[in-house]
Scaffold this motif. Structure first.
Motif, PDB file in Angstrom:
ATOM      1  N   LEU A 150       0.738  -1.279   0.107  1.00  0.00           N
ATOM      2  CA  LEU A 150       0.058  -0.093  -0.047  1.00  0.00           C
ATOM      3  C   LEU A 150       0.877   1.258   0.016  1.00  0.00           C
ATOM      4  O   LEU A 150       0.496   2.275  -0.769  1.00  0.00           O
ATOM      5  N   ALA A 151       1.997   1.396   0.799  1.00  0.00           N
ATOM      6  CA  ALA A 151       3.030   2.454   0.511  1.00  0.00           C
ATOM      7  C   ALA A 151       3.336   2.696  -0.675  1.00  0.00           C
ATOM      8  O   ALA A 151       3.362   3.827  -1.086  1.00  0.00           O
ATOM      9  N   SER A 152       3.772   1.695  -1.470  1.00  0.00           N
ATOM     10  CA  SER A 152       4.462   2.206  -2.572  1.00  0.00           C
ATOM     11  C   SER A 152       3.177   2.341  -3.615  1.00  0.00           C
ATOM     12  O   SER A 152       3.413   2.852  -4.620  1.00  0.00           O
ATOM     13  N   TYR A 153       2.221   1.597  -3.477  1.00  0.00           N
ATOM     14  CA  TYR A 153       1.003   1.972  -4.269  1.00  0.00           C
ATOM     15  C   TYR A 153       0.192   3.476  -4.270  1.00  0.00           C
ATOM     16  O   TYR A 153       0.189   4.056  -5.049  1.00  0.00           O
ATOM     17  N   SER A 154       0.509   4.031  -2.893  1.00  0.00           N
ATOM     18  CA  SER A 154       0.105   5.393  -2.842  1.00  0.00           C
ATOM     19  C   SER A 154       1.132   6.292  -3.497  1.00  0.00           C
ATOM     20  O   SER A 154       0.792   7.409  -3.949  1.00  0.00           O
TER      21      SER A 154
END
Ligand SMILES: CC(C)(COP(=O)(O)OP(=O)(O)OC[C@H]1O[C@@H](n2cnc3c(N)ncnc32)[C@H](O)[C@@H]1OP(=O)(O)O)[C@@H](O)C(=O)NCCC(=O)NCCS
Length: 187
Positions: free
Chosen positions: A177-181
């Motif tokens: 999720l961190a890299s997705y955002s």
């Protein structure tokens, strides 16, 4: 993508989910699962199944994507998820279904739905996840594009035949999720 809302499903979404469900199964699984099963599917029958699921407070959660059309909002994709159903793989969360209607594919909705499901899983205390997909379904490369690792294979009995399936896993949803955002333009 503008003009599309991703939100939690409500009981009245059952018919829209069923329409996308039957349409995408017939398009994606022709030649992969027995024709008799696909021919026998009906929107009415599926709507009853989804209605029961949405009105029970069971362990399965559902997200829907609603697109703006000249005729008003239309349900164009959905995904369901929750705790892993069987403890054969060492992951706590499982995506049970993910389908985007044909005309709406390739516009980032699958990415938004999977991102929404992973976000909800982390919120619900599920740190990792997997799903099963037919090995012969070219859509499985979508899961590779979404960073899933091939984790296992199995044969499942379905509608009188044996189907080869591949599991994809995401061992760190928080990291995903961190890299997705960081990379997503549309979430
Ligand atoms: C698979 C599915 C959910 C993907 O949703 P989608 O909205 O079409 O995909 P997106 O537009 O969000 O694609 C996101 C990324 O995945 C890639 N991708 C999508 N489908 C792909 C495929 N079949 N093979 C390889 N890459 C794929 C896209 O190129 C895109 O990459 P980018 O962001 O780097 O440009 C959807 O196409 C679908 O429902 N297909 C038919 C039914 C099915 O088989 N569902 C899976 C059941 S397990």
């Amino acid at each position: 993508m503008s003009g599309v809302t991703v939100r939690e499903a409500r009981a009245e979404d059952a018919a829209g989910i069923a329409r996308v469900h039957v349409e995408t199964w017939r398009a994606a699984y022709a030649g992969l699962v027995p024709d008799t099963y696909l021919v026998g599917m009906s929107e009415q029958g599926q709507a009853l199944v989804w209605q029961r699921l949405l009105s029970s407070r069971g362990r399965e959660s559902v997200l829907v994507a609603e697109g703006a059309t000249p005729d008003g909002p239309q349900l164009v994709g959905f995904g369901s998820f929750g705790r892993a159903r069987r403890g054969t793989l060492p992951y706590k969360g499982e995506i049970y279904t993910l389908y985007v209607a044909g005309d709406w594919q390739g516009r980032g909705l699958g990415r938004r739905l999977i991102g929404g499901m992973f976000r909800a899983m982390v919120r619900d205390g599920l740190p990792d996840a997997f799903l099963w997909v037919l090995s012969s379904n070219p859509s499985r490369f979508f899961y590779e594009a979404m960073g899933g690792n091939r984790a296992a294979t199995r044969q499942e009995a379905f509608a009188g035949t044996l189907l080869d399936e591949t599991a994809y896993a995401w061992p760190d949803l928080g990291g995903w999720l961190a890299s997705y955002s960081r990379t997503s333009r549309s979430s």
